[in-house]
Motif scaffolding. Structure first.
Motif, PDB file in Angstrom:
ATOM      1  N   GLU A  75      -7.391   9.812 -17.591  1.00  0.00           N
ATOM      2  CA  GLU A  75      -7.933   8.859 -16.631  1.00  0.00           C
ATOM      3  C   GLU A  75      -7.471   9.313 -15.248  1.00  0.00           C
ATOM      4  O   GLU A  75      -6.390   9.886 -15.114  1.00  0.00           O
ATOM      5  N   THR A  76      -8.283   9.030 -14.233  1.00  0.00           N
ATOM      6  CA  THR A  76      -7.942   9.513 -12.892  1.00  0.00           C
ATOM      7  C   THR A  76      -8.144   8.423 -11.829  1.00  0.00           C
ATOM      8  O   THR A  76      -8.994   7.549 -11.973  1.00  0.00           O
ATOM      9  N   THR A  77      -7.324   8.516 -10.793  1.00  0.00           N
ATOM     10  CA  THR A  77      -7.575   7.714  -9.591  1.00  0.00           C
ATOM     11  C   THR A  77      -7.399   8.598  -8.365  1.00  0.00           C
ATOM     12  O   THR A  77      -6.661   9.592  -8.389  1.00  0.00           O
ATOM     13  N   LEU A  78      -8.075   8.197  -7.301  1.00  0.00           N
ATOM     14  CA  LEU A  78      -7.943   8.848  -6.004  1.00  0.00           C
ATOM     15  C   LEU A  78      -7.343   7.806  -5.066  1.00  0.00           C
ATOM     16  O   LEU A  78      -7.929   6.737  -4.870  1.00  0.00           O
ATOM     17  N   ASN A  79      -6.151   8.094  -4.519  1.00  0.00           N
ATOM     18  CA  ASN A  79      -5.445   7.118  -3.677  1.00  0.00           C
ATOM     19  C   ASN A  79      -5.495   7.560  -2.220  1.00  0.00           C
ATOM     20  O   ASN A  79      -4.773   8.482  -1.817  1.00  0.00           O
ATOM     21  N   ILE A  80      -6.335   6.902  -1.451  1.00  0.00           N
ATOM     22  CA  ILE A  80      -6.526   7.308  -0.049  1.00  0.00           C
ATOM     23  C   ILE A  80      -5.488   6.618   0.820  1.00  0.00           C
ATOM     24  O   ILE A  80      -5.506   5.399   0.987  1.00  0.00           O
ATOM     25  N   MET A  81      -4.584   7.426   1.361  1.00  0.00           N
ATOM     26  CA  MET A  81      -3.450   6.878   2.106  1.00  0.00           C
ATOM     27  C   MET A  81      -3.812   6.603   3.564  1.00  0.00           C
ATOM     28  O   MET A  81      -4.789   7.130   4.087  1.00  0.00           O
ATOM     29  N   ALA A  82      -2.992   5.774   4.178  1.00  0.00           N
ATOM     30  CA  ALA A  82      -3.054   5.525   5.633  1.00  0.00           C
ATOM     31  C   ALA A  82      -4.432   5.083   6.086  1.00  0.00           C
ATOM     32  O   ALA A  82      -4.930   5.483   7.142  1.00  0.00           O
ATOM     33  N   LEU A  83      -5.049   4.210   5.314  1.00  0.00           N
ATOM     34  CA  LEU A  83      -6.412   3.775   5.640  1.00  0.00           C
ATOM     35  C   LEU A  83      -6.478   3.018   6.962  1.00  0.00           C
ATOM     36  O   LEU A  83      -7.539   2.953   7.588  1.00  0.00           O
ATOM     37  N   ASP A  88      -1.188   9.214 -19.586  1.00  0.00           N
ATOM     38  CA  ASP A  88      -2.559   8.763 -19.793  1.00  0.00           C
ATOM     39  C   ASP A  88      -3.397   8.872 -18.527  1.00  0.00           C
ATOM     40  O   ASP A  88      -4.603   9.084 -18.579  1.00  0.00           O
ATOM     41  N   LEU A  89      -2.714   8.659 -17.412  1.00  0.00           N
ATOM     42  CA  LEU A  89      -3.415   8.533 -16.129  1.00  0.00           C
ATOM     43  C   LEU A  89      -2.744   9.453 -15.129  1.00  0.00           C
ATOM     44  O   LEU A  89      -1.510   9.474 -15.034  1.00  0.00           O
ATOM     45  N   ILE A  90      -3.541  10.234 -14.401  1.00  0.00           N
ATOM     46  CA  ILE A  90      -2.970  10.998 -13.280  1.00  0.00           C
ATOM     47  C   ILE A  90      -3.685  10.562 -12.001  1.00  0.00           C
ATOM     48  O   ILE A  90      -4.911  10.503 -11.941  1.00  0.00           O
ATOM     49  N   ARG A  91      -2.870  10.222 -11.016  1.00  0.00           N
ATOM     50  CA  ARG A  91      -3.409   9.722  -9.753  1.00  0.00           C
ATOM     51  C   ARG A  91      -3.161  10.757  -8.664  1.00  0.00           C
ATOM     52  O   ARG A  91      -2.087  11.378  -8.618  1.00  0.00           O
TER      53      ARG A  91
END
Lengths: 317, 317
Positions: A135-143, A108-111
């Motif tokens: 559905e989508t998310t953007l996961n910003i690493m190492a913030l 359902d969701l790809i991140r």
């Protein structure tokens, strides 16, 4: 405690926990987890990575959750219940041809996970998944290592994109609740049309506290894993989130069932959690790879030696 | 992070950790800990209880840190360094005749633990210790179960007393950072002439987060123990506080030395920390004694059964 009706829980046990055991989870394990998470009211189960084995050499020994195949996933989860399925992809490791239209996929969701300098490439992938119906998310690493100016630029690109949710990822487990408060405030100010997510690590025993802090300031998607299973120090434990989010749709019992039957025996064989070398990389705001290597060495409990290796110039060499 | 120059760290490894191993610490262990804590800049070491064995039957097998004798302590710590020594007493278990004038004792601080209905008796003891020259604290236990009215009455008595510091004790490890913020605000408002302390437990992986929350809102005395050693889920880990309090007088290295040489081997033999039955008593805001008994039973990992015992009326029986 604030109203929690908009919160969604995403359990990452298989995906992030796979980084611990090279995705060596049996089909029965994953099926039992899906049943338990569904009974507990968990909103999403992240069942693995949707990277391509052709684009990630040297991973041939990994379990099937490292390179999800849609037919395989449909075989494993034959009856989809209320809990949705999610997969993560990395930049440069995903083959567009592997991504079916959503109506033909069990996902359902790809991140999309990315570092700050990859936001443009990540948003291209997001657009692709969005166009195919996910559905989508953007996961910003190492913030914790991102500079103010870089973030401002990223906010502009993200605002103009189709992504549904933007994640604050504390990859090194080095952020304090105060830092989370500041980041959430900034994200909400600059991304008013996006929902925000949080993915925390437990190096400083703050995985749960930081997730709560994020939830209290309006973050909606909350990542976690059962018994905290995840790379190095692991994640915010799913059972703690379920127990504390004041929402009648959640119940902790089914996840305790999973812990009793699968996680406690697994923890006897595999290692994650509050272990001092991971605490040290967390306090130094570093990737845990040096600590992971140290834990595989004969000196694994020589924690002062490890600390000196990372901090004393002469020992560092 | 706020200014931390007024903060004092009190390490409770021997006193609270003794509840795990019946105070079976060797003299060498305690001496090495004292050396390490002093090198780390820790302000106080709580070296045990100053209760009387005559008033606490059935504890004959306990180690010497259960019933501190001044001559014994002086033998163990022959050269007092910058780190001060503290002892805890319980109401009804202390013999006034055991309390030497401070100039004849190696102890600097005596802390009185009490429940809310014992405040009057506790303040009598505080007065006695104060008159004999000691620094004093009043540690109010089980605050999560105290009603508003009881607390108001207690504040009046405490304000009129000679006690130096009043402690917020989260005995059941059930409080959230938001709860800590509320309690600290209330204590500071009603006890403007007293300093405040915090003693947190780790049932919900919030020991460190709650201590930080308290410190950020003006709490000055911060309890902890090395590697989190303490009854049941244990305490805020000393090493995390040292690593994160922004104060040049503290350094984490010596405590990592203690962990490497003593705590990791000890943790192989004795159990404390994030263990699911303790998480369950924490989420239910209960004393951990039922979980401690369950952990001694053959069913110790049947965590769903334990949860049902405490929550399902039929199983509770």
């Amino acid at each position: 405690m604030k109203d929690r009706t908009n919160h969604k829980i995403i359990d990452c046990t298989i995906r992030d926990g796979g980084l611990v055991n090279n995705w060596d989870f049996s089909v029965e394990f994953v099926q039992y987890l899906y049943k338990c998470l569904n009974e507990a009211g968990v909103d999403y189960m992240e069942i693995g990575y949707k990277n391509s084995p052709k684009l990630l050499k040297g991973s041939e020994s990994a379990g099937p959750w490292r390179f999800l195949d849609d037919d395989f996933v449909r075989d494993v989860i034959q009856n989809k219940l209320a809990t949705k399925l999610s997969a993560l992809v990395d930049i440069g490791r995903v083959d567009e041809n592997d991504i079916l239209p959503r109506e033909k996929s069990p996902l359902d969701l790809i991140r999309v996970a990315c570092y700050i300098h990859e936001i443009d490439k990540a948003l291209e992938l997001v657009q692709l998944f969005h166009d195919r119906g996910y559905e989508t998310t953007l996961n910003i690493m190492a913030l914790s290592n991102v500079k103010e100016g870089q973030l401002d630029e990223a906010f502009e690109m993200i605002s103009d994109s189709v992504v549904d949710v933007v994640y604050i990822v504390d990859s090194y487990g080095s952020l304090m609740p105060n830092d989370i408060h500041c980041l959430v405030t900034k994200f909400r100010k600059h991304l008013q049309k996006k929902r925000i997510g949080a993915h925390m690590h437990n190096n400083l025993q703050l995985g749960f506290a930081n997730t709560l802090e994020a939830a209290n300031h309006g973050v909606e998607l909350l990542d976690c894993s059962v018994y905290g299973m995840g790379r190095a120090a692991g994640n915010c434990p799913t059972e703690l989130l379920l127990a504390q989010l004041k929402n009648v749709k959640y119940s902790v019992g089914p996840v305790l069932d999973m812990i009793e039957n699968y996680m406690i025996p697994l923890r006897e064989k595999e290692e994650w959690g509050y272990i001092i070398p991971y605490m040290i990389t967390g306090m130094l705001d570093e990737h845990p790879r040096s600590a992971m290597a140290f834990r595989r060495s004969a000196a694994k409990d020589k924690v002062l030696q490890f600390y000196n290796m990372l901090t004393v110039p002469d020992v560092k060499g």
